[in-house]
Design a protein around this motif. Structure first.
Motif, PDB file in Angstrom:
ATOM      1  N   TRP A 147       0.827  -1.203   0.000  1.00  0.00           N
ATOM      2  CA  TRP A 147       0.000   0.000   0.000  1.00  0.00           C
ATOM      3  C   TRP A 147       0.860   1.251   0.000  1.00  0.00           C
ATOM      4  O   TRP A 147       1.948   1.250   0.570  1.00  0.00           O
ATOM      5  CB  TRP A 147      -0.896   0.029   1.247  1.00  0.00           C
ATOM      6  CG  TRP A 147      -2.013  -0.967   1.206  1.00  0.00           C
ATOM      7  CD1 TRP A 147      -2.229  -1.944   0.285  1.00  0.00           C
ATOM      8  CD2 TRP A 147      -3.074  -1.075   2.171  1.00  0.00           C
ATOM      9  NE1 TRP A 147      -3.371  -2.659   0.598  1.00  0.00           N
ATOM     10  CE2 TRP A 147      -3.907  -2.152   1.745  1.00  0.00           C
ATOM     11  CE3 TRP A 147      -3.394  -0.381   3.328  1.00  0.00           C
ATOM     12  CZ2 TRP A 147      -5.040  -2.527   2.440  1.00  0.00           C
ATOM     13  CZ3 TRP A 147      -4.518  -0.751   4.027  1.00  0.00           C
ATOM     14  CH2 TRP A 147      -5.345  -1.815   3.586  1.00  0.00           C
ATOM     15  N   THR A 148       0.341   2.326  -0.604  1.00  0.00           N
ATOM     16  CA  THR A 148       1.033   3.613  -0.547  1.00  0.00           C
ATOM     17  C   THR A 148       0.914   4.185   0.860  1.00  0.00           C
ATOM     18  O   THR A 148       0.077   3.752   1.671  1.00  0.00           O
ATOM     19  CB  THR A 148       0.400   4.596  -1.537  1.00  0.00           C
ATOM     20  OG1 THR A 148      -0.981   4.824  -1.143  1.00  0.00           O
ATOM     21  CG2 THR A 148       0.447   4.056  -2.961  1.00  0.00           C
ATOM     22  N   ALA A 149       1.751   5.186   1.145  1.00  0.00           N
ATOM     23  CA  ALA A 149       1.708   5.825   2.462  1.00  0.00           C
ATOM     24  C   ALA A 149       0.335   6.446   2.730  1.00  0.00           C
ATOM     25  O   ALA A 149      -0.196   6.354   3.849  1.00  0.00           O
ATOM     26  CB  ALA A 149       2.806   6.888   2.564  1.00  0.00           C
ATOM     27  N   SER A 150      -0.264   7.057   1.721  1.00  0.00           N
ATOM     28  CA  SER A 150      -1.569   7.684   1.916  1.00  0.00           C
ATOM     29  C   SER A 150      -2.656   6.645   2.180  1.00  0.00           C
ATOM     30  O   SER A 150      -3.544   6.861   3.013  1.00  0.00           O
ATOM     31  CB  SER A 150      -1.934   8.536   0.698  1.00  0.00           C
ATOM     32  OG  SER A 150      -2.003   7.735  -0.480  1.00  0.00           O
ATOM     33  N   ARG A 151      -2.578   5.502   1.499  1.00  0.00           N
ATOM     34  CA  ARG A 151      -3.581   4.453   1.722  1.00  0.00           C
ATOM     35  C   ARG A 151      -3.418   3.845   3.111  1.00  0.00           C
ATOM     36  O   ARG A 151      -4.414   3.556   3.789  1.00  0.00           O
ATOM     37  CB  ARG A 151      -3.449   3.384   0.640  1.00  0.00           C
ATOM     38  CG  ARG A 151      -4.581   2.354   0.691  1.00  0.00           C
ATOM     39  CD  ARG A 151      -4.443   1.328  -0.414  1.00  0.00           C
ATOM     40  NE  ARG A 151      -5.484   0.308  -0.311  1.00  0.00           N
ATOM     41  CZ  ARG A 151      -5.499  -0.815  -1.016  1.00  0.00           C
ATOM     42  NH1 ARG A 151      -4.524  -1.063  -1.894  1.00  0.00           N
ATOM     43  NH2 ARG A 151      -6.461  -1.700  -0.864  1.00  0.00           N
ATOM     44  N   ARG A 152      -2.163   3.636   3.534  1.00  0.00           N
ATOM     45  CA  ARG A 152      -1.931   3.116   4.881  1.00  0.00           C
ATOM     46  C   ARG A 152      -2.458   4.090   5.927  1.00  0.00           C
ATOM     47  O   ARG A 152      -3.086   3.694   6.910  1.00  0.00           O
ATOM     48  CB  ARG A 152      -0.437   2.885   5.113  1.00  0.00           C
ATOM     49  CG  ARG A 152       0.138   1.641   4.449  1.00  0.00           C
ATOM     50  CD  ARG A 152       1.612   1.485   4.800  1.00  0.00           C
ATOM     51  NE  ARG A 152       1.794   1.362   6.234  1.00  0.00           N
ATOM     52  CZ  ARG A 152       2.870   1.778   6.893  1.00  0.00           C
ATOM     53  NH1 ARG A 152       3.861   2.387   6.246  1.00  0.00           N
ATOM     54  NH2 ARG A 152       2.962   1.613   8.193  1.00  0.00           N
ATOM     55  N   PHE A 159       8.499  -4.793   3.885  1.00  0.00           N
ATOM     56  CA  PHE A 159       7.893  -3.860   4.837  1.00  0.00           C
ATOM     57  C   PHE A 159       7.741  -2.507   4.160  1.00  0.00           C
ATOM     58  O   PHE A 159       8.752  -1.865   3.862  1.00  0.00           O
ATOM     59  CB  PHE A 159       8.761  -3.713   6.093  1.00  0.00           C
ATOM     60  CG  PHE A 159       8.864  -4.969   6.909  1.00  0.00           C
ATOM     61  CD1 PHE A 159       7.833  -5.350   7.752  1.00  0.00           C
ATOM     62  CD2 PHE A 159       9.988  -5.767   6.843  1.00  0.00           C
ATOM     63  CE1 PHE A 159       7.918  -6.500   8.502  1.00  0.00           C
ATOM     64  CE2 PHE A 159      10.093  -6.926   7.590  1.00  0.00           C
ATOM     65  CZ  PHE A 159       9.054  -7.298   8.420  1.00  0.00           C
ATOM     66  N   PRO A 160       6.511  -2.054   3.907  1.00  0.00           N
ATOM     67  CA  PRO A 160       6.302  -0.798   3.184  1.00  0.00           C
ATOM     68  C   PRO A 160       7.007   0.373   3.853  1.00  0.00           C
ATOM     69  O   PRO A 160       6.813   0.651   5.033  1.00  0.00           O
ATOM     70  CB  PRO A 160       4.778  -0.613   3.227  1.00  0.00           C
ATOM     71  CG  PRO A 160       4.244  -1.995   3.414  1.00  0.00           C
ATOM     72  CD  PRO A 160       5.244  -2.704   4.265  1.00  0.00           C
ATOM     73  N   GLY A 161       7.874   1.051   3.093  1.00  0.00           N
ATOM     74  CA  GLY A 161       8.540   2.241   3.589  1.00  0.00           C
ATOM     75  C   GLY A 161       9.797   1.990   4.375  1.00  0.00           C
ATOM     76  O   GLY A 161      10.512   2.942   4.716  1.00  0.00           O
ATOM     77  N   ALA A 162      10.118   0.746   4.683  1.00  0.00           N
ATOM     78  CA  ALA A 162      11.268   0.478   5.552  1.00  0.00           C
ATOM     79  C   ALA A 162      12.509   0.059   4.768  1.00  0.00           C
ATOM     80  O   ALA A 162      13.625   0.426   5.118  1.00  0.00           O
ATOM     81  CB  ALA A 162      10.918  -0.616   6.549  1.00  0.00           C
ATOM     82  N   HIS A 163      12.348  -0.755   3.727  1.00  0.00           N
ATOM     83  CA  HIS A 163      13.466  -1.266   2.918  1.00  0.00           C
ATOM     84  C   HIS A 163      14.506  -1.962   3.784  1.00  0.00           C
ATOM     85  O   HIS A 163      15.711  -1.724   3.665  1.00  0.00           O
ATOM     86  CB  HIS A 163      14.098  -0.136   2.109  1.00  0.00           C
ATOM     87  CG  HIS A 163      13.125   0.545   1.199  1.00  0.00           C
ATOM     88  ND1 HIS A 163      12.527  -0.080   0.118  1.00  0.00           N
ATOM     89  CD2 HIS A 163      12.602   1.804   1.228  1.00  0.00           C
ATOM     90  CE1 HIS A 163      11.700   0.752  -0.487  1.00  0.00           C
ATOM     91  NE2 HIS A 163      11.725   1.896   0.166  1.00  0.00           N
ATOM     92  N   LEU A 164      14.025  -2.802   4.680  1.00  0.00           N
ATOM     93  CA  LEU A 164      14.894  -3.584   5.542  1.00  0.00           C
ATOM     94  C   LEU A 164      15.196  -4.931   4.901  1.00  0.00           C
ATOM     95  O   LEU A 164      14.364  -5.488   4.207  1.00  0.00           O
ATOM     96  CB  LEU A 164      14.214  -3.834   6.895  1.00  0.00           C
ATOM     97  CG  LEU A 164      13.872  -2.621   7.760  1.00  0.00           C
ATOM     98  CD1 LEU A 164      12.954  -3.043   8.895  1.00  0.00           C
ATOM     99  CD2 LEU A 164      15.139  -1.994   8.317  1.00  0.00           C
ATOM    100  N   VAL A 165      16.400  -5.433   5.147  1.00  0.00           N
ATOM    101  CA  VAL A 165      16.723  -6.809   4.772  1.00  0.00           C
ATOM    102  C   VAL A 165      16.582  -7.644   6.035  1.00  0.00           C
ATOM    103  O   VAL A 165      17.267  -7.409   7.031  1.00  0.00           O
ATOM    104  CB  VAL A 165      18.151  -6.923   4.202  1.00  0.00           C
ATOM    105  CG1 VAL A 165      18.463  -8.380   3.843  1.00  0.00           C
ATOM    106  CG2 VAL A 165      18.297  -6.034   2.979  1.00  0.00           C
ATOM    107  N   THR A 166      15.673  -8.609   5.993  1.00  0.00           N
ATOM    108  CA  THR A 166      15.361  -9.385   7.189  1.00  0.00           C
ATOM    109  C   THR A 166      15.446 -10.883   6.905  1.00  0.00           C
ATOM    110  O   THR A 166      15.332 -11.314   5.764  1.00  0.00           O
ATOM    111  CB  THR A 166      13.949  -9.060   7.708  1.00  0.00           C
ATOM    112  OG1 THR A 166      13.001  -9.279   6.650  1.00  0.00           O
ATOM    113  CG2 THR A 166      13.852  -7.624   8.192  1.00  0.00           C
TER     114      THR A 166
END
Length: 287
Positions: free
Chosen positions: A1-6, A250-257
């Motif tokens: 989801w986009t930031a606005s939708r979230r 993860f939306p917006g985080a760009h983490l490698v997990t």
């Protein structure tokens, strides 16, 4: 989801939780609540005037910590775990399960329903807002609202060596003031995920299963702190499997997990075994 939708979904969920008692909610209402995804990577200030009056507001620390586990991941964990539950339960036929950082209950949702009747949940969530959401979605659960350290202080002795299953996507930032609430100084880790990982795993019964979503540095990081943490964990727990997840999950985080599965050894080894040397060196995925 986009930031606005979230953001829109978060506000709708907050309004629903603030206006409708849990016992009066329909399935459609709970689906609105389930759309809440936390405030990680979003702006609180821009919509602060839209929060429902008298309802808990998002904490600033949530901008860093609140990246809830996607349902596609929790559903896959549930698929893998379900066939193992009979073995985990043993003669008692019940599986004591701990979720130390529950958010709004993504793991709880996936590990519920047919096939999961044996689970007996201990659910912990620090955020008052997220805890209220989870309690509204699952009014049948007793949600402990407070830091995991406080739950450990109040209940750790009761459950030490008895937990059969842990599932967690812990916070990844630095630990806050709650660090001193756990009286055991051996767990004074500086990183939140390291504390959650060690403390929750060490509550497991022998051969108990721990499933964690952690930063990739735990398995692959070459820094001394990563190797030290791996050693502490491997002395007490056997790494069964690990999977590296896509960085955009993860939306917006760009983490490698990494999604990691551990089995409790039922005690502590004097040293990391030779067959785990490649793990200690951070070469799991190479091997």
């Amino acid at each position: 989801w986009t930031a606005s939708r979230r953001t829109a979904a978060n506000l709708a969920a907050m309004r629903m939780a603030a206006s409708t008692p849990p016992e009066q909610m329909t399935d459609a209402d709970r689906r609105v609540l389930a759309g809440y995804s936390g405030w990680g990577g979003l702006s609180i200030e821009r919509v602060a005037d839209q929060f429902p009056a008298g309802f808990p507001v998002p904490e600033v620390r949530g901008l860093i910590h609140e990246y809830y586990t996607p349902a596609k991941v929790t559903d896959e964990v549930a698929r893998v775990v379900r066939p193992l539950l009979r073995e985990l339960a043993g003669p008692s036929k019940s599986v004591l399960t701990l979720e130390p950082s529950a958010g709004i209950g993504r793991f709880v949702r996936s590990l519920s329903g047919p096939g999961f009747e044996s689970l007996r949940w201990n659910v912990v969530e620090w955020s008052e807002l997220s805890a209220r959401m989870l309690q509204a979605i699952r009014p049948d659960l007793a949600v402990f609202n407070g830091p995991f350290e406080r739950w450990v202080r109040e209940h750790g002795d009761e459950y030490a060596g008895r937990i059969n299953l842990v599932v967690a996507n812990p916070p990844y930032g630095a630990r806050g003031a709650s660090v001193t609430e756990d009286p055991a100084r051996a767990y004074r880790e500086k990183q939140a995920y390291a504390y959650f990982l060690r403390r929750a795993l060490d509550l497991l019964a022998p051969s108990g299963l721990g499933v964690f979503l952690v930063p990739s540095g735990f398995l692959s990081g070459g820094a001394a702190r990563n190797q030290s943490l791996r050693a502490k964990v491997l002395l007490r727990h056997h790494l069964s499997a690990a999977y590296r997840l896509p960085s955009g999950i993860f939306p917006g985080a760009h983490l490698v997990t990494d999604l990691i599965f551990f089995r409790a050894r039922g005690g502590e080894l004097p040293e990391v075994p030779d067959e785990d040397a490649f793990l200690l060196e951070g070469r799991y995925f190479e091997e």
